[in-house]
Design a protein around this motif. Structure first.
Motif, short mmCIF file in Angstrom:
data_model
loop_
_atom_site.label_atom_id
_atom_site.label_comp_id
_atom_site.label_asym_id
_atom_site.label_seq_id
_atom_site.Cartn_x
_atom_site.Cartn_y
_atom_site.Cartn_z
N ILE A 10 -6.17 0.71 5.66
CA ILE A 10 -4.98 0.66 6.24
C ILE A 10 -4.09 1.77 5.70
O ILE A 10 -4.45 2.46 4.67
CB ILE A 10 -4.09 -0.84 5.83
CG1 ILE A 10 -4.22 -0.67 4.35
CG2 ILE A 10 -4.66 -1.91 6.47
CD1 ILE A 10 -3.40 -1.59 3.79
N PRO A 11 -3.22 2.37 6.77
CA PRO A 11 -2.71 1.77 7.73
C PRO A 11 -3.36 2.11 9.09
O PRO A 11 -3.92 3.16 9.24
CB PRO A 11 -1.17 2.54 7.75
CG PRO A 11 -1.32 3.62 7.09
CD PRO A 11 -2.43 3.57 5.97
N GLN A 23 -12.16 1.60 7.88
CA GLN A 23 -11.85 0.03 7.18
C GLN A 23 -10.73 0.26 6.34
O GLN A 23 -10.77 -0.33 5.09
CB GLN A 23 -12.82 -0.51 6.53
CG GLN A 23 -13.78 -1.49 7.50
CD GLN A 23 -13.72 -2.94 7.44
OE1 GLN A 23 -13.95 -3.23 6.52
NE2 GLN A 23 -13.12 -3.32 8.60
N ASP A 59 -1.59 11.74 -1.87
CA ASP A 59 -2.72 10.77 -1.55
C ASP A 59 -3.82 10.82 -2.27
O ASP A 59 -4.47 9.66 -2.35
CB ASP A 59 -2.93 11.04 0.19
CG ASP A 59 -1.80 10.83 0.95
OD1 ASP A 59 -0.76 10.26 0.41
OD2 ASP A 59 -2.14 11.06 2.24
N ASP A 86 -5.05 6.37 9.60
CA ASP A 86 -4.76 7.31 8.39
C ASP A 86 -3.23 7.64 8.57
O ASP A 86 -2.62 8.28 9.35
CB ASP A 86 -5.68 8.77 8.72
CG ASP A 86 -5.70 9.47 7.42
OD1 ASP A 86 -6.33 9.31 6.60
OD2 ASP A 86 -4.79 9.94 7.19
N SER A 87 -2.63 7.48 7.32
CA SER A 87 -1.16 7.67 7.20
C SER A 87 -0.75 8.90 7.49
O SER A 87 0.12 9.43 8.33
CB SER A 87 -0.92 7.24 6.03
OG SER A 87 -1.36 8.25 4.86
N SER A 88 -1.61 10.09 7.37
CA SER A 88 -1.15 11.57 7.20
C SER A 88 -1.19 11.82 8.82
O SER A 88 -0.47 12.53 9.37
CB SER A 88 -2.33 12.35 6.46
OG SER A 88 -2.02 11.94 5.14
N SER A 90 0.89 -1.25 0.18
CA SER A 90 -0.04 0.00 -0.07
C SER A 90 0.78 1.35 -0.02
O SER A 90 1.87 1.37 0.69
CB SER A 90 -0.76 0.04 1.32
OG SER A 90 -1.27 1.26 1.50
N PRO A 91 0.64 2.32 -0.74
CA PRO A 91 1.40 3.55 -0.89
C PRO A 91 1.47 4.16 0.48
O PRO A 91 2.30 4.83 0.80
CB PRO A 91 0.75 4.31 -2.08
CG PRO A 91 -0.42 3.66 -2.23
CD PRO A 91 -0.58 2.24 -1.97
N PHE A 92 0.18 4.16 1.21
CA PHE A 92 -0.19 4.92 2.46
C PHE A 92 0.84 4.14 3.48
O PHE A 92 1.32 5.00 4.38
CB PHE A 92 -1.35 4.92 2.78
CG PHE A 92 -2.50 5.48 1.78
CD1 PHE A 92 -2.25 6.77 1.70
CD2 PHE A 92 -3.10 4.64 0.78
CE1 PHE A 92 -3.22 7.48 0.51
CE2 PHE A 92 -3.76 5.19 -0.10
CZ PHE A 92 -3.78 6.68 -0.41
N1 LIG Z 1 -6.25 8.45 3.86
C1 LIG Z 1 -6.00 7.17 3.96
C2 LIG Z 1 -6.09 6.13 2.71
C3 LIG Z 1 -5.76 4.88 3.12
C4 LIG Z 1 -6.37 3.99 2.20
O1 LIG Z 1 -7.07 4.37 1.13
N2 LIG Z 1 -5.87 2.70 2.07
C5 LIG Z 1 -6.15 1.60 1.22
C6 LIG Z 1 -5.27 0.56 0.78
S1 LIG Z 1 -3.96 1.28 -0.31
C7 LIG Z 1 -7.50 0.93 1.64
O2 LIG Z 1 -7.31 0.44 3.18
N3 LIG Z 1 -8.50 0.46 0.93
C8 LIG Z 1 -9.57 -0.32 1.48
C9 LIG Z 1 -10.58 0.29 1.25
O3 LIG Z 1 -10.92 1.47 0.80
O4 LIG Z 1 -11.87 -0.61 1.47
C10 LIG Z 1 -4.52 7.04 4.47
O5 LIG Z 1 -3.84 8.10 4.29
O6 LIG Z 1 -4.45 6.22 5.50
#
Ligand SMILES: N[C@@H](CCC(=O)N[C@@H](CS)C(=O)NCC(=O)O)C(=O)O
Length: 214
Positions: A50-51, A48, A98, A62-64, A10-12
């Protein structure tokens, strides 16, 4: 020791791992697949996603937000600039990375890598990717080309969170067999290589490649 819940591709998750590496923070990575209903994720993040970063009993999504927390628990070396304008522009570039950058690059990874490896071997929708290449890639890359033309790093004269946030999703583009076209966007192509040459990136990417067999 803190725990980072997430999948390393995952990029985050990658953004947070590189910040932890830059700061020399030891942590445990607990792999969580975000797709489908994950009971353990529901209890930690109502969105729901990650991370999630766990420091003792404290679970932070939330990564940020996580990176801001880590900057306060482990202030040195700082990954955010102290100058107010540079700090604010870093926040904006992180937001750009992001959202717009992830929307531009991650479809390639989703279609060509995730579907094959994690979603039951479904075929890639190359028509969708042709649309993304036509409609999203040029505008996103043109804007970034101008941004990274001014100096070695995206904000000020120091490597920092903006570079980490921008460099992370380009790795997913690479895993999908794509690269920035250096004939059309030479500054951006060189910038991405420069970011990836950073020891923290190199080490994390090497580990990822071994883990996913690339
Ligand atoms: N704004 C969030 C975005 C996190 C995100 O979108 N993660 C994706 C994986 S790359 C995820 O968990 N997707 C599952 C989903 O949307 O149900 C962050 O920065 O942590």
């Amino acid at each position: 020791m803190p725990i980072l819940h997430g999948a390393s591709v995952s990029p985050f998750v990658r953004k947070v791992r590189i910040v932890l590496k830059e700061k020399g923070v030891d942590y445990e990575l607990k792999q969580v697949n975000p797709f489908g209903v994950q009971p353990e994720l529901l209890g930690m993040n109502p969105l729901q996603k990650i991370p999630v970063y766990q420091d003792g009993d404290f679970k932070l999504p939330d990564s940020s937000v996580i990176v801001q927390y880590i900057e306060r628990t482990h202030p040195t070396p700082a990954v955010y600039p102290s100058n107010p304008q540079e700090y604010a522009w870093t926040l904006f570039l992180e937001e750009f990375a992001d959202t717009r950058l992830v929307e531009t690059l991650v479809p390639f990874f989703f279609e060509r890598w995730l579907k094959k490896n994690l979603l039951g071997g479904q075929p890639a929708d190359e028509n969708r990717l042709a649309e993304v290449k036509k409609d999203k890639v040029p505008a996103t890359f043109d804007w970034l080309e101008a941004q990274v033309s001014k100096s070695e790093w995206a904000v000020g004269n120091h490597f920092g969170l903006a570079d980490i946030a921008l460099g992370a999703p380009f790795v997913n583009f690479l895993y999908a067999g794509e690269k920035v076209d250096a004939t059309r966007w030479p500054k951006l192509a060189a910038y991405v290589e420069r970011v990836w040459a950073r020891p923290s990136f190199k080490e994390i990417l090497e580990g990822e490649r071994q883990a996913i067999g690339l």
